[in-house]
Design an enzyme around this catalytic site. Structure first.
Site, short mmCIF file in Angstrom:
data_model
loop_
_atom_site.label_atom_id
_atom_site.label_comp_id
_atom_site.label_asym_id
_atom_site.label_seq_id
_atom_site.Cartn_x
_atom_site.Cartn_y
_atom_site.Cartn_z
N GLU A 117 0.83 -1.21 0.00
CA GLU A 117 0.00 0.00 0.00
C GLU A 117 0.86 1.26 0.00
OE1 GLU A 117 -2.30 -0.50 3.59
OE2 GLU A 117 -2.75 -2.61 3.09
N LYS A 119 2.39 4.59 0.82
CA LYS A 119 2.29 5.21 2.14
C LYS A 119 2.07 6.71 2.00
CE LYS A 119 4.94 5.38 6.46
NZ LYS A 119 5.21 6.80 6.56
N ASP A 121 1.73 10.47 2.99
CA ASP A 121 2.40 11.25 4.02
C ASP A 121 1.43 12.29 4.57
OD1 ASP A 121 4.38 12.06 5.63
OD2 ASP A 121 5.51 13.15 4.10
N GLU A 177 -5.44 7.73 6.96
CA GLU A 177 -4.63 8.94 6.86
C GLU A 177 -5.47 10.13 6.42
OE1 GLU A 177 -1.73 7.93 7.77
OE2 GLU A 177 -0.30 9.52 7.29
N TYR A 221 -6.97 2.39 5.89
CA TYR A 221 -6.07 1.28 5.57
C TYR A 221 -5.91 0.22 6.66
CZ TYR A 221 -2.94 4.74 7.75
OH TYR A 221 -2.38 5.68 8.57
N LYS A 309 10.82 2.77 2.16
CA LYS A 309 10.86 4.21 1.89
C LYS A 309 11.45 4.53 0.52
CE LYS A 309 9.24 6.12 5.64
NZ LYS A 309 9.98 7.10 6.34
N CYS A 403 43.39 9.46 17.42
CA CYS A 403 42.18 10.22 17.70
C CYS A 403 42.52 11.72 17.70
CB CYS A 403 41.61 9.81 19.05
SG CYS A 403 40.28 10.89 19.63
N CYS A 406 42.16 13.03 21.60
CA CYS A 406 43.01 12.65 22.73
C CYS A 406 44.31 11.98 22.30
CB CYS A 406 42.25 11.73 23.68
SG CYS A 406 41.89 10.12 22.98
N CYS A 427 38.04 5.65 18.53
CA CYS A 427 39.08 6.05 19.47
C CYS A 427 39.17 4.92 20.50
CB CYS A 427 38.66 7.36 20.13
SG CYS A 427 39.61 7.75 21.59
N CYS A 434 38.96 10.56 26.88
CA CYS A 434 39.00 11.38 25.66
C CYS A 434 38.02 12.54 25.80
CB CYS A 434 38.63 10.52 24.46
SG CYS A 434 38.49 11.44 22.92
#
Ligand code: IVH
Length: 676
Positions: A117, A119, A121, A177, A221, A309, A403, A406, A427, A434
């Site tokens: 289905e 989607k 928004d 929706e 839905y 998505k 790093c 540190c 690190c 650090c």
């Protein structure tokens, strides 16, 4: 104009519109003409569009009217409104299907049908019908409790108010929706940033007459609570919705196989630009309700559905520099500073490069022309390099071996689960040693979802750190307020406020505290699971003494990755010290248990051997759903040992010795009034 000046100008306009709103909505006596009001609104929205750092809760893009949320009564959803897990790639879908087949204990070639289905928004709503009449409509709210927006939903034409059909359930929450069509949004463009905001704003209007002016649509839905629903799969349900007078998405399809899901996805993505409503992906739901029921939910999302998505907006820009950021878990994240560019309405000037491997794989260098992508709320990232545009003599980027904060060696850990080296370089110092990690840990500690200390933002953490006012979390509760009051920018009142906010948070729930510690892989959901499991701070802290790390694997949702990470956490003496200090300063609230009276209440179970058509995960979830507990070894506490094919002899023998009831699969299912 400088940032500060822009903000000042913006703030003035926001204050003005708030004043106008107040007089209009609270006192019902407008002090400006509609034209002037609309002009001001437009100016604010244009400013927000141009400068993405401008945000205000009082912005007309966020609200329509004055403080709308206070105008609505709250009400509980009889069945919670869940959210969905996301998938972004074919691999994610393959994984999703694999997990389901495993959970259901099916063979790999088992054909699963999905309702696919698109989607939309918009804003979800739940409509309660009793005896065919719409009696109430709620917004999603936090999923458990929503706002009663019946009046506003009543103005939407697509929502049937009475349904005479004979086969319409006696009671049902129809969910769907609320949205605005793009063609209708055209007319409202000046007032709102996008169709979703427009829908959300108008749906939460105080006066339904105002909602009515905006052409809201509704498509249905799913459903929540129901009594008397006579369909056994999602696709038939969607068809029934149509018969009952609801609109459904005309692009819904019944599909099986990941390959076919992808074909449909590509097809719909092509159609996307020409649709009259915004969609941001496709929702896949296992079609069969009986399977959905077996699969159940994890945390706040169903196991039987996922949102695939769409990828988003892209633009071309140039890399000015590559910076290395250090996160609270020590991960070194390279970030590309790019020439600022507008992508889908947002000005982008940073793009994550993820990790060292990604830079190597894509051969990304400073000075390159690149395609940048921004998808939803995710941080923008670099898609590809335009090698044709690369200037001569551009050097490869060398990832730091030390790093930058540190100076400790940076390392790539070996992941015992994937049997590969991590892509992320970290690190190697012990957290609080650090500076950058330490500061990030403290930022996380005070952040919204953790201790949520009002007014204690990231900047203050950095500042206090520099001034040596804080180094470890416990220091936050031992601040020298006299010293702070003497600092520039601080006065008596602001210090009082800070003191108040901090003291207020000295009482904290166990789950928030566990989350705040910033243990790698322990997010909010996992912290909640751990807090329920340990039930007290004492038990949690004692883990370092009892060493019963593997027992944590019994918690549904906690895996080896999390357990290893917790082990690592306790292996650092400083972390234990922090726990002891915090314990002295805080009141730690025990988790509240929802008292469920399931069929297996107070009963402990252990499974050994292979069961028929029932995976371990499903047994566990069945037990827990019915208020029982699963454990990993035979102890006196155990009530039932469930045995399947080829059980572990030792377990059966210990159970016999302890006179623990040994049952088979059928006997177990009988306890739940089920048969296999
Ligand atoms: S089903 C339990 N179906 O997506 C399943 N949701 O992240 C949850 N949405 O809040 C809802 N189209 O607003 C479902 N066909 C669809 C949907 C859909 C859009 C939205 C909905 C929900 C969000 C879940």
């Amino acid at each position: 104009m400088k940032k500060k000046e822009i903000y000042k100008k913006y703030k003035e306009k926001i204050n003005l519109i708030t004043k106008f709103n107040k007089s209009y909505f609270e006192k019902s006596t407008p002090i400006v003409s509609d034209i002037e009001y609309d002009e001001l609104k437009k100016e604010i929205i244009n400013l927000e569009k141009e400068y993405n750092f401008l945000k205000s809760k009082k912005s007309p893009a966020e609200t329509v009217g004055y403080k709308p949320s206070k105008n609505f009564k709250k009400a509980l959803h009889k069945t919670p409104m869940l959210s969905l897990a996301n998938a972004f790639s074919k691999d994610d879908l393959i994984n999703f299907e694999k997990k389901i087949t495993n959970f259901l204990s099916k063979k790999n070639d088992y054909k699963i049908f999905y309702s696919a289905e698109p989607k939309i928004d918009g804003i979800s709503a739940s409509l309660t019908y009793k005896k065919g009449n719409l009696i109430r409509g709620l917004s999603r709210g936090d999923g458990k409790e929503g706002e009663d927006i019946t009046g506003n939903l009543n103005t939407i034409e697509d929502i049937p108010k009475t349904i005479p059909s004979r086969d319409f359930p006696e009671e049902i929450d129809i969910r769907g929706e609320v949205f605005i069509q793009n063609s209708d949004f055209e007319k409202l463009k000046d007032k709102f940033a996008n169709p979703r905001n427009a829908a959300s704003g108008s749906l939460r209007q105080k006066n339904p007459e105002d909602t009515k002016k905006i052409p809201l649509k509704f498509i249905a839905y799913t459903f929540g609570f129901e009594k008397g629903l006579k369909v056994d799969n999602q696709f038939d349900y969607l068809n029934k919705l149509g018969e009952w007078g609801f609109k459904t998405n005309p692009l819904n399809k019944l599909i099986s196989g990941v390959k076919n899901l992808i074909t449909n996805y590509v097809d719909i993505e092509k159609k996307r630009a020409n649709l009259d409503f915004d969609i941001d992906g496709i929702v896949y739901k296992i079609n069969d309700f009986a399977l959905q029921k077996r699969l159940g939910n994890v945390a706040n999302a169903p196991r039987w559905a996922i949102a695939h998505k769409f990828s988003s907006n892209k633009a071309v820009s140039e890399i000015k520099d590559i910076e290395i950021q250090i996160g609270r878990t020590g991960a070194l994240t390279p970030v590309a500073k790019i020439k600022p560019i507008n992508i889908g309405g947002v000005l982008v000037s940073n793009a994550t490069l993820h990790n060292e491997d990604e830079i190597k794989r894509k051969d990304i260098r400073i000075g390159d022309t690149v395609t940048v992508e921004r998808a939803g709320d995710v941080i923008p990232h670099i898609l590809s390099v335009d090698f044709k545009k690369r200037k001569k003599n551009v050097q490869r980027f060398v990832f730091p071996e030390k790093c930058p904060s540190c100076g400790s060696k940076t390392i790539k850990e070996f992941n015992s689960i994937t049997r590969k080296k991590d892509a992320v370089r970290r690190c190697s110092s012990e957290g609080y040693f650090c500076e950058k990690i330490s500061v990030e840990k403290l930022k996380h500690f005070v952040s919204k979802e953790a201790f949520n200390i009002d007014g204690f933002g990231k900047k203050i953490v950095e500042n206090f750190w520099k001034l040596k006012l804080i180094k470890f979390p416990q220091d936050i509760f031992k601040l020298d307020y006299n010293k702070i009051q003497k600092l520039e920018g601080w006065g008596e009142l602001s210090v009082e406020n800070l003191k108040y906010s901090i003291n207020e948070k000295k009482k904290i729930s166990l789950e928030k505290l566990i989350y705040a510690l910033g243990i790698r892989h322990i997010g909010l959901e996992n912290a909640k699971l751990l807090s329920k499991y340990f039930t007290s701070f004492q038990n949690f802290k004692n883990l370092s003494v009892t060493n019963k790390y593997n027992d944590l694997l019994n918690i549904d949702g906690i895996g080896e990755t999390q357990v290893n990470s917790i082990k690592n956490f306790f292996s650092v003496p400083k972390n234990f010290e922090v726990l002891i200090e915090l314990e002295k300063l805080l009141t730690i609230k025990k988790p509240i248990f929802e008292k469920k009276n399931g069929l297996l209440k107070d009963k402990f179970f252990l499974v050994t051997g292979k069961l028929y058509n029932l995976s371990r995960a499903e047994v566990k979830s069945l037990i827990e759903e019915n208020s029982g507990t699963t454990v990993s070894s035979v102890t006196k506490k155990l009530n039932y040992l469930i045995t399947g094919e080829k059980p572990t002899k030792r377990k059966v023998e210990s159970a016999k010795a302890l006179k623990i009831k040994i049952i088979n699969q059928d006997e177990f299912l009988k306890m739940l009034n089920k048969t296999s």
